[in-house]
Design an enzyme around this catalytic site. Structure first.
Site, PDB file in Angstrom:
ATOM      1  N   ARG A  62      15.717  34.586  15.164  1.00  0.00           N
ATOM      2  CA  ARG A  62      15.118  33.063  15.171  1.00  0.00           C
ATOM      3  C   ARG A  62      13.818  33.111  15.700  1.00  0.00           C
ATOM      4  NH1 ARG A  62      18.271  28.500  18.988  1.00  0.00           N
ATOM      5  NH2 ARG A  62      17.936  30.285  20.724  1.00  0.00           N
ATOM      6  N   ASP A  74      19.367  29.460  28.989  1.00  0.00           N
ATOM      7  CA  ASP A  74      18.131  29.753  28.472  1.00  0.00           C
ATOM      8  C   ASP A  74      17.688  28.354  28.512  1.00  0.00           C
ATOM      9  OD1 ASP A  74      19.220  27.863  26.378  1.00  0.00           O
ATOM     10  OD2 ASP A  74      19.397  29.499  24.743  1.00  0.00           O
TER      11      ASP A  74
END
Length: 540
Positions: free
Chosen positions: A161, A442
């Site tokens: 990603r 996150d």
């Protein structure tokens, strides 16, 4: 270094010498010169669209692409090698130990993340590229505390990603312009590894984050075609799964698949960022105020509608509909509490597989067994593309439903403040993925906490006790909770925590919340890395 791209970092390392080669920098420069003007125009389009929504223009499915949604015959490319069965995917940052442990986890794939679970220091970004490069060649190992980590003979399939279109890479300039973080992350990984991946029977596979419009997917498709042509690779070798994690993107899902149809491997329910986007994009709508984030579950109406529509859309076009993240981590010192948490994970994964998802996400290797057992029991084939969900009828109003049961509590306010401060301080310190209260957090969680606090103050919301949520009230709690942040995340540094406090206090006073915490705080990382003076002026 070649003259096409310039690196502005005072750090020097083995990783840079291996990764930032003349050939790689020439490729990055070509990507920038070919695509950055389009990227910038699409970012301006985001701002224009937001102004329309602020003025009460309704969210809707694009009228100009109704023919794409109506046409039943088109489908995306068949699954690429290694992506036929994705029932459990593990995700995490690209540090060396994590890469080895994730690839050895027993999950079907590993999404190596340069985005929300990585703090983009230059060392993290470049070392992460080297770690993946070594892993692909089966040359990765790691030793710490007398313990050795080695790659198993059959690691899981690798997916990467890159950062979203909105983020710059300030340590690298082309023609005196900052590079796109997306193109930097994608370009280095593709340039160094694409051919080796194909030799090993797979391909360069990606997760694409934070898109808001199908034209942003078209840009990625153009990047893929250009890059494959650049190295003489057959078009369609790249595959990409798009995270549907913004409110605008849910209205563009068929179009996103259509734009990427020769490179698509499906869509993913990016649940936490989606809630963040739901609040942020509806910032001018008092009716969109949400209760405590713990009450905004996957079963509330607007989230349930989003999931059902995503599964239907993907299966109609024969690609994977991936479920969301189980952020829980084992509670090793309390078996009873651990049993309760693991049962929540099991029920969440059961909901996903029965809804028709083709796979799910986990954040910790020890969760793999639970997720795998649930999908193995209820998904007998490699996927569930045959479950068309033709019963699903989702209208725009369903995706915007304000029917969310729950209350705003002082506990919820305190939780948001503590989480925001701890994560923000950790991120400034170079760590983008931290354990908080037995959850692996996150940037998505930090973003939800930030915009919820802003939203509650903006609309003078009230706690279940009757207390109004004002700037003064939240600032008082910030000051009260600041000393305790080190108890929930011991590695935090005082100077980073001070910045986090200043940032959060500033955010709750704004007319509108900032677009992204990561964009706001990037100057601290850039300055520490020796980037240009421009960032000195941008620092908060």
């Amino acid at each position: 270094m070649v003259s096409n791209a310039q690196v502005h970092s005072k750090a020097a390392s083995n990783a840079q010498s291996v990764i930032l080669t003349d050939g790689a920098l020439t490729f990055l420069a070509a990507l920038h010169r070919t695509f950055d003007k389009t990227r910038q125009s699409l970012l301006v389009a985001r701002e224009v669209a937001q102004r329309h929504w602020d003025a009460a223009t309704p969210f809707e499915f694009p009228p100009e692409t109704a023919h794409i949604r109506a046409e039943a015959s088109w489908q995306c490319a068949p699954p690429a090698p290694g992506l036929e069965d994705r029932r459990v995917e593990i995700t995490g940052p690209t540090d060396r130990k994590m890469v080895i442990n994730a690839l050895n986890s027993g999950a079907k794939t590993f999404m190596a993340d340069f985005e929300d679970s990585s703090s983009p220091t230059f060392a993290n970004m470049v070392s992460g590229q080297l770690n993946l490069h070594d892993a692909i060649k089966r040359e990765i190992d790691f030793e710490t505390g007398g313990k050795s980590y080695r790659l198993s003979p059959t690691p899981c399939v690798l997916i990467v990603r890159p950062r979203g279109w909105h983020l710059d890479e300030p340590r690298v300039t082309v023609d005196n312009e900052h590079m796109s973080g997306s193109l930097f992350d994608f370009g280095l990984y593709f340039y160094h590894n694409a051919k080796e991946l194909v030799k090993r029977g797979f391909g360069p596979y990606f997760y694409l984050p934070k898109m808001e419009h199908y034209l942003e997917a078209r840009l990625w498709n153009d990047v893929f075609n250009f890059s494959q042509d650049y190295i003489g690779m057959k078009r369609g070798t790249i595959r990409a799964t798009v995270l549907i994690e913004t409110l605008p993107a849910v209205f563009n899902m068929e179009e996103i698949l259509f734009e990427l149809r020769n490179h698509s491997s499906g869509l993913n329910c990016g649940r936490w960022d989606y809630i963040f986007s739901f609040i942020k994009k509806r910032r001018a709508d008092r009716a969109a105020v949400l209760p405590d984030r713990k009450d905004v579950t996957m079963t509330v109406p607007f989230m349930d509608a989003y999931v059902r529509l995503l599964i239907q859309t993907c299966h109609r076009r024969k690609v994977a509909a991936m479920g969301g993240m189980a952020a829980q981590i084992p509670i090793k010192d309390d078996p009873k509490a651990n049993d309760v948490v693991m049962e929540k994970v099991r029920q969440d994964k059961l909901r996903e597989v029965l809804a028709g998802h083709d796979g799910t996400w986990i954040a910790h290797p020890l969760i793999n067994k639970i997720a795998m057992e649930v999908f193995n029991e209820h998904m007998l084939g490699p996927n569930q593309y045959h479950i068309r969900r033709e019963d699903v009828k989702v209208a725009a109003a369903d995706l915007l439903s304000n029917r969310v049961p729950g209350k705003i509590t002082e506990e919820g306010v305190r939780s948001n403040i503590s989480t925001s401060l701890a994560y923000t301080a950790a991120w400034i310190g170079g760590n983008g993925c931290i354990p908080l209260n037995y959850l692996m957090e996150d940037a998505a969680t930090a973003e939800i906490t930030r915009v919820q606090l802003w939203q509650w103050v903006k609309y003078n919301s009230r706690l279940d006790s009757g207390q109004y949520i004002t700037v003064k009230y939240v600032e008082k709690l910030i000051d009260e909770l600041k000393p305790g942040v080190k108890k929930i995340y011991a590695a935090v540094k005082d100077d980073h925590l001070n910045v986090a406090v200043e940032y959060l206090k500033g955010q709750i006073k704004r007319e509108w919340p900032s677009e992204f915490l990561t964009s706001d705080l990037m100057p601290y990382l850039a300055i520490a890395d020796g980037a240009q003076a421009k960032w000195q002026k941008s620092a908060l």
